[in-house]
Design a protein around this motif. Structure first.
Motif, PDB file in Angstrom:
ATOM      1  N   ASP A 155       0.842  -1.196   0.000  1.00  0.00           N
ATOM      2  CA  ASP A 155       0.000   0.000   0.000  1.00  0.00           C
ATOM      3  C   ASP A 155       0.872   1.239   0.000  1.00  0.00           C
ATOM      4  O   ASP A 155       1.958   1.248   0.587  1.00  0.00           O
ATOM      5  CB  ASP A 155      -0.903   0.014   1.240  1.00  0.00           C
ATOM      6  CG  ASP A 155      -2.012  -1.022   1.152  1.00  0.00           C
ATOM      7  OD1 ASP A 155      -2.671  -1.079   0.110  1.00  0.00           O
ATOM      8  OD2 ASP A 155      -2.207  -1.768   2.126  1.00  0.00           O
TER       9      ASP A 155
ATOM     10  N   ARG B  45      -2.504   1.917  -4.105  1.00  0.00           N
ATOM     11  CA  ARG B  45      -2.030   0.554  -3.948  1.00  0.00           C
ATOM     12  C   ARG B  45      -0.941   0.280  -4.953  1.00  0.00           C
ATOM     13  O   ARG B  45      -1.106   0.507  -6.134  1.00  0.00           O
ATOM     14  CB  ARG B  45      -3.195  -0.420  -4.106  1.00  0.00           C
ATOM     15  CG  ARG B  45      -4.090  -0.274  -2.899  1.00  0.00           C
ATOM     16  CD  ARG B  45      -5.441  -0.870  -3.028  1.00  0.00           C
ATOM     17  NE  ARG B  45      -6.190  -0.460  -1.844  1.00  0.00           N
ATOM     18  CZ  ARG B  45      -6.886   0.672  -1.770  1.00  0.00           C
ATOM     19  NH1 ARG B  45      -6.979   1.464  -2.799  1.00  0.00           N
ATOM     20  NH2 ARG B  45      -7.491   0.998  -0.653  1.00  0.00           N
TER      21      ARG B  45
ATOM     22  N   ASN C  36     -10.888  -6.853  -0.977  1.00  0.00           N
ATOM     23  CA  ASN C  36      -9.756  -6.583  -1.863  1.00  0.00           C
ATOM     24  C   ASN C  36      -9.920  -7.336  -3.183  1.00  0.00           C
ATOM     25  O   ASN C  36     -10.125  -8.549  -3.185  1.00  0.00           O
ATOM     26  CB  ASN C  36      -8.448  -7.045  -1.209  1.00  0.00           C
ATOM     27  CG  ASN C  36      -8.116  -6.240   0.019  1.00  0.00           C
ATOM     28  OD1 ASN C  36      -8.810  -5.271   0.338  1.00  0.00           O
ATOM     29  ND2 ASN C  36      -7.063  -6.611   0.716  1.00  0.00           N
TER      30      ASN C  36
ATOM     31  N   ILE D  42      -3.770   6.287   3.555  1.00  0.00           N
ATOM     32  CA  ILE D  42      -3.490   5.370   2.449  1.00  0.00           C
ATOM     33  C   ILE D  42      -3.882   6.085   1.158  1.00  0.00           C
ATOM     34  O   ILE D  42      -5.030   6.517   1.007  1.00  0.00           O
ATOM     35  CB  ILE D  42      -4.275   4.052   2.601  1.00  0.00           C
ATOM     36  CG1 ILE D  42      -3.918   3.359   3.923  1.00  0.00           C
ATOM     37  CG2 ILE D  42      -4.008   3.123   1.418  1.00  0.00           C
ATOM     38  CD1 ILE D  42      -2.486   2.914   4.055  1.00  0.00           C
TER      39      ILE D  42
END
Length: 475
Positions: A364, A379, A390, A376
């Protein structure tokens, strides 16, 4: 820590909480004393079919009282729990069960129309049969360093990997989680997150047994049923993905939700306005958000007193005993007691994930604010999150390439109002096929959250000099 193993903690709940309700599942109501007895009997039943210390046993079934009894029965028999995603099709589940080396599989016959058939002499046991209650009470001697569970996470190469965690790690992490999430003795915890996932099993079932909360499992998320249970069972604790709270906010005003006290969310970008509305329009007194992954458990969490903005736009600060840093390429690295014991039977993937200094490379991308809160931002390997699950493009692309009309394919996540993100496939064909045909074909072969929602046909995919698809151009 007062307990060395998960069974020690679970069985001690009989003395700690006695005849209080441990599990309420429809008409089934089980006290902590009864749960301990049922867990010991389930351990005896598993031992009677040859489950021994270190043996793996898979559960492919929805949330239920029997799932809880079976899971703790496996651990009490000395076994290792292998939860299997209920959204998998039979072939996907069979691959995990085979590679985990499971000695037995516990299923709920007919759930979502799925059936798992025995192969390689692995017994398939119906959770709803009388098997779990058929054993003589039994406990195996195990230690806190023994592997407790193997949770499979899809790798970016498309092949799910088995994450090994021991008893100590889970007990330490989710004891702290109880404090951060404001889970209290006597709470009534509606567990909508699936038990095959860390959020449902560890932050749900294990945490409730640590703290003495009543677990109310939900097999399939149905907002009307959730509202009814909140009202009739006086639910106080209701974690879930942001979509759950959006559904509560848009529900008719006819239900009494006044018992709700604690909310926990995460796993997706959360609009600040949603957190503000949850705090203002729903009875919740506390809202926690956090960041976790199978390989490292819950690594960060918000703290009491954080603003709506901080809860929505960051995933908080590291939990106790966990270090966090951002690498030069912006990847989030984590180190501490929480890092997995490795991937099952995959030393190469383990070495790629955990470097020689013990840092777990999460994949991440993130950044830290001035107060050390993590956000975050993306990815590393293009993973996207569909309604809290996910989804890995490489795995989905692998499935699509099996279609006879598909020559090349690239999958990306695109924004979706309800699910956060959904998959979009860019396809170069060998011969004519319609978008609808490809979408229907995908839904038959993949879990719903993986199947693309749209297809765009191209004459060629944009490639860089080394032949890799330039997904930023597709976006």
């Amino acid at each position: 820590m007062k307990w060395q193993t998960i069974p020690e903690m679970v069985l001690s709940a009989a003395d700690r909480f006695g005849t209080a309700e441990a599990v309420v599942d429809g008409p089934v109501r089980i006290t902590f004393v009864e749960l301990a007895d049922r867990v010991r009997r389930a351990a005896g039943a598993l031992a009677s079919i040859g489950v021994d210390k270190g043996d793996r046993v898979a559960i492919w079934a929805p949330n239920s009282a029997e799932w809880i009894i079976a899971a703790f029965g496996i651990l009490t028999a000395g076994g290792v729990l292998v939860p299997v995603n209920t959204r998998y099709k039979a072939d996907e589940a069979a691959d995990i069960i085979r590679r985990s080396g499971a000695k037995a599989v516990l299923v709920q016959k007919g759930f979502l129309g799925l059936e798992y058939s025995a192969s390689d002499d692995v017994p398939v046991i119906d959770l709803k049969s009388d098997f779990l209650s058929s054993g003589a009470p039994f406990e195996c001697q195990i230690s806190g360093d023994d592997i407790a569970d193997i949770m499979y996470t899809s790798g970016t190469t498309g092949r799910p990997k088995g994450v090994m965690m021991n008893h100590h790690q889970t007990l330490r992490m989710f004891s702290e989680w109880c404090d951060l999430a404001d889970l209290r003795e006597g709470d009534r915890y509606l567990v909508v997150n699936p038990f095959f996932h860390m959020f449902g099993y560890k932050a749900g079932v294990v945490a409730s047994l640590i703290r003495g909360a009543t677990i109310l499992p939900v097999a399939v998320l149905d907002v009307d049923q959730v509202l009814e249970l909140v009202e009739t069972e006086k639910i106080t604790m209701l974690p879930g993905p942001p979509t759950l709270y959006q559904s509560l906010l848009s529900a008719p005003n006819t239900r009494d939700l006044s018992s709700l006290r604690a909310a926990v969310t995460g796993s997706a970008d959360i609009p600040v306005e949603l957190i503000r509305r949850v705090a203002k329009e729903l009875p919740f007194q506390t809202i926690m958000t956090g960041y976790g992954l199978s390989e490292g458990g819950t690594a960060t969490a918000s703290r009491p007193g954080d603003s709506f903005e901080q809860i929505a736009t960051t995933v908080g600060t590291p939990c106790d005993g966990i270090e966090l840093r951002i690498a030069d390429d912006s990847e989030v690295l984590i180190r501490g007691y929480n890092v997995m014991q490795g991937y099952l039977d995959d030393p190469q993937a383990t070495a790629e994930a955990i470097d020689t200094d013990g840092w777990l490379h999460t994949g991440d991308l993130g950044k830290l604010d001035d107060e050390g809160r993590l956000s975050i931002v993306g990815r590393k390997k293009d993973m996207f999150i569909v309604g809290g699950f996910n989804a890995y493009p490489a795995e989905i692309e692998g499935f699509l390439l099996e279609h006879p009309a598909v020559d090349q394919v690239a999958v990306i996540g695109v924004p979706d109002e309800r699910m956060g993100q959904v998959g979009k496939a860019f396809v170069v064909t060998k011969h004519t096929v319609t978008e609808q045909d490809l979408l229907s074909w995908s839904r038959e072969r993949m879990a719903g959250f993986k199947a693309p929602r749209t297809v765009e046909f191209l004459d060629a995919l944009p490639l860089n000099a080394t032949g890799k698809v330039m997904k930023d151009q597709l976006r």
